[in-house]
Design a protein around this motif. Sequence first.
Motif, PDB file in Angstrom:
ATOM      1  N   LEU A 553       0.776  -1.242   0.055  1.00  0.00           N
ATOM      2  CA  LEU A 553       0.125   0.151   0.144  1.00  0.00           C
ATOM      3  C   LEU A 553       0.714   1.332   0.002  1.00  0.00           C
ATOM      4  CD1 LEU A 553      -3.200   0.465   0.246  1.00  0.00           C
ATOM      5  CD2 LEU A 553      -2.942   0.918   2.384  1.00  0.00           C
ATOM      6  N   TYR A 554       1.982   1.075   0.765  1.00  0.00           N
ATOM      7  CA  TYR A 554       2.755   2.195   0.695  1.00  0.00           C
ATOM      8  C   TYR A 554       3.457   2.561  -0.578  1.00  0.00           C
ATOM      9  CZ  TYR A 554       5.771   5.978   3.103  1.00  0.00           C
ATOM     10  OH  TYR A 554       6.568   7.066   3.331  1.00  0.00           O
ATOM     11  N   GLY A 555       3.692   1.453  -1.286  1.00  0.00           N
ATOM     12  CA  GLY A 555       4.455   1.485  -2.577  1.00  0.00           C
ATOM     13  C   GLY A 555       3.518   2.456  -3.425  1.00  0.00           C
ATOM     14  N   ALA A 569      -6.148  11.499  -4.210  1.00  0.00           N
ATOM     15  CA  ALA A 569      -6.940  10.411  -4.511  1.00  0.00           C
ATOM     16  C   ALA A 569      -6.596   9.155  -3.618  1.00  0.00           C
ATOM     17  CB  ALA A 569      -6.849  10.011  -5.888  1.00  0.00           C
ATOM     18  N   PHE A 570      -5.327   9.083  -3.310  1.00  0.00           N
ATOM     19  CA  PHE A 570      -4.821   8.004  -2.568  1.00  0.00           C
ATOM     20  C   PHE A 570      -5.505   8.026  -1.031  1.00  0.00           C
ATOM     21  CE2 PHE A 570      -2.225   6.101   0.393  1.00  0.00           C
ATOM     22  CZ  PHE A 570      -2.157   4.600   0.041  1.00  0.00           C
ATOM     23  N   VAL A 571      -5.353   9.498  -0.605  1.00  0.00           N
ATOM     24  CA  VAL A 571      -5.911   9.690   0.624  1.00  0.00           C
ATOM     25  C   VAL A 571      -7.315   9.443   0.784  1.00  0.00           C
ATOM     26  CG1 VAL A 571      -6.137  11.411   2.526  1.00  0.00           C
ATOM     27  CG2 VAL A 571      -4.088  11.051   1.310  1.00  0.00           C
ATOM     28  N   ALA A 591      -8.920  -3.471  -3.801  1.00  0.00           N
ATOM     29  CA  ALA A 591      -9.122  -3.463  -5.355  1.00  0.00           C
ATOM     30  C   ALA A 591      -8.775  -1.851  -5.866  1.00  0.00           C
ATOM     31  CB  ALA A 591     -10.457  -3.947  -6.070  1.00  0.00           C
ATOM     32  N   PRO A 592      -9.360  -0.917  -5.184  1.00  0.00           N
ATOM     33  CA  PRO A 592      -9.122   0.236  -5.837  1.00  0.00           C
ATOM     34  C   PRO A 592      -7.699   0.528  -5.843  1.00  0.00           C
ATOM     35  CG  PRO A 592     -10.945   0.335  -4.160  1.00  0.00           C
ATOM     36  CD  PRO A 592     -10.430  -1.044  -4.274  1.00  0.00           C
ATOM     37  N   PHE A 593      -6.876  -0.022  -4.971  1.00  0.00           N
ATOM     38  CA  PHE A 593      -5.365   0.384  -5.082  1.00  0.00           C
ATOM     39  C   PHE A 593      -4.713  -0.515  -6.100  1.00  0.00           C
ATOM     40  CE2 PHE A 593      -7.036   1.279  -0.702  1.00  0.00           C
ATOM     41  CZ  PHE A 593      -6.851   2.472  -0.631  1.00  0.00           C
ATOM     42  N   GLY A 594      -5.214  -1.432  -6.575  1.00  0.00           N
ATOM     43  CA  GLY A 594      -4.781  -2.412  -7.512  1.00  0.00           C
ATOM     44  C   GLY A 594      -3.953  -3.762  -6.950  1.00  0.00           C
ATOM     45  N   LEU A 595      -4.479  -3.699  -5.732  1.00  0.00           N
ATOM     46  CA  LEU A 595      -3.777  -4.707  -4.888  1.00  0.00           C
ATOM     47  C   LEU A 595      -4.731  -6.161  -4.764  1.00  0.00           C
ATOM     48  CD1 LEU A 595      -2.296  -2.529  -2.085  1.00  0.00           C
ATOM     49  CD2 LEU A 595      -1.134  -3.417  -4.159  1.00  0.00           C
ATOM     50  N   ASP A 596      -4.197  -7.141  -4.679  1.00  0.00           N
ATOM     51  CA  ASP A 596      -4.869  -8.369  -4.540  1.00  0.00           C
ATOM     52  C   ASP A 596      -3.977  -9.597  -3.591  1.00  0.00           C
ATOM     53  OD1 ASP A 596      -6.426 -10.947  -4.607  1.00  0.00           O
ATOM     54  OD2 ASP A 596      -6.295 -11.247  -6.872  1.00  0.00           O
TER      55      ASP A 596
END
Length: 622
Positions: A553-555, A569-571, A591-596
């Motif tokens: 997430l921090y990346g 947008a991230f915040v 999902a909104p962060f593109g992470l799975d």
Amino acid sequence: MPLSAAAPSDSALSTAKATARAVDLGPLPEWDLSDLYAGLDDPAFAADLARAEAECRGFAESYRGRIAELAAGTDAPDRLGTAVAAYEVIEDRLGRLMSYAGLVYSGDTTDPVRAKFYGDTQERLTAAASDLLFFTLELNRVDDAAVDAAAAHPPLARFRPWLEDIRREKPHQLSDEAEKLFLEKSVTGRAAWNRLFDETIASLRFPLRGEELTLEPTLNKLQDADEAVRRDAAGALSSVFRANLRVFTLITNTLAKDKEISDRWRGFTDVSDARHLANRVERDTVEALVAAVQAAYPRLSHRYYKLKARWFGRDSLAYWDRNAPLPKVEQRTIPWAEARETVLSAYGAFSPKMAEIARRFFDGSWIDAPVRPGKAPGAFAHPTVPSAHPFVLVNYQGKPRDVMTLAHELGHGVHQVLAGPNGALMAPTPLTLAETASVFGEMLTFRRVLEATTDPVQRRAMLAAKVEDMINTVVRQIAFYAFERKIHLARREGELTAERICELWMSVQAESLGPAIRLDDGYEPYWAYIPHFIHSPFYVYAYAFGDCLVNSLYGVYQRASGDPAAEAAFVERYFALLSAGGSRPYGELLAPFGLDARDPAFWQIGLSMIEGMIAELEAMEA
């Protein structure tokens, strides 16, 4: 049971010395629990307790045996919605009462008055809650299609995530009578053994250089700049743990058997499955995390501790030097006011809203910071209930790690405040996401301090401390998880001796820490003091889950840095994640962060960040 108890004069001496140390830290806050109740004898507490008992009985009289009837017909959304809303109000009141009793007790678990208050409250609330058990059981017996149809319309629609959540428990629920027996017997079963552990730990005194210390200050000595102090502290811990192994072994055996009985009745096939269900995470996702971390041991912990040993001019380090400060680095005590400003400024740089929420913990006396005899060791953020606010407990002693602990627990606190509007049924966050805000808060604080540090020696020390924290959070917690699995699997074959538990402990520790850490005689009983094994079996992997998730997430956040629109947008997405509480599954929120997190490759992202920091430290050495 053998307890190393301090004489009154020694205890008074330790308290006086602790007070003197507190002066160097500045005034340390103690929480004000009056936002819940004014005191143990507050008439409002007694009135709320009686009211809660009456509400539970009334709810049962109104709804028991009628849930299927309420779910039928066109007015089902109204009738079921009214019932769930009433249930939520009662749950909030029960939670307020138990939260207060638990917080009071954690302030001094050795005080018999507080212990009795906690025990009596727990007994009465458990009896009252038994009148509510039927509700979720009957809901789960209603045809899924009928519940879905009713939950498609208000007012029941608001509770749809909760209804979907409890339905996951359906395959493992028992009859009403069996569930009631399990609940009522918990007071004299699991809860009683938990309390015995807490009171035993709080009663221990560790003789160290003329002082009789409690657990927390003794553990703190393992970070002392003087190697002899670290060695003596390790010896004191070992000897007192070993003297009390009989009781810790009995507690461990009893609770492992208790869990096996519960798992067998509920139809859980694996020792960890009940925790995975509670966490709303798939078993294969956790297994992928565990496998990834274990495969990374040589690239992470083994590699780092070999590097650290070289800094000390050695081939290997004794176990009491594992968290030692780096040699030739100035160690200073960080006053509380500086710790407060450090965390708030880091939070504020990310989002003024985040800092504003965290500031309320300081301004509202929601934090208990001093080390006191009898106080619960470690640190936690207790969410209490949505109608109140969280409280944070730390044992602040001015070490850099204490500042990071403060940042960690305030992250939890911010998360709990944001999730509160979901209500008592949906505010609690599954462990898959519960560590997100805390670890993210730590990372924000660390990065803020690191960026402001120009001295190369101090910078290396800070980076090394962060790597150690991440190893403790990821590698060590997965090793703990492996240890728990070995304990619970072995317990199914019969009772375990203290020696056997120590053997299992040493096997996972040697594997995870690597050859650069010598596990000398004395380390064998160190499993005994870790509360997660007792209070929340298999909780520990949530720390590794959260750390790897936050690294990813921090990346994403770092990639947005420098672009005001992308940062904003991230915040916004980050606050949406925290504000969801337990109302949405973790996969949907990531999902909104593109992470799975279900992708096995996901874990490598987080582990590679730790690996990169170790490489940076190696480059500094060159």
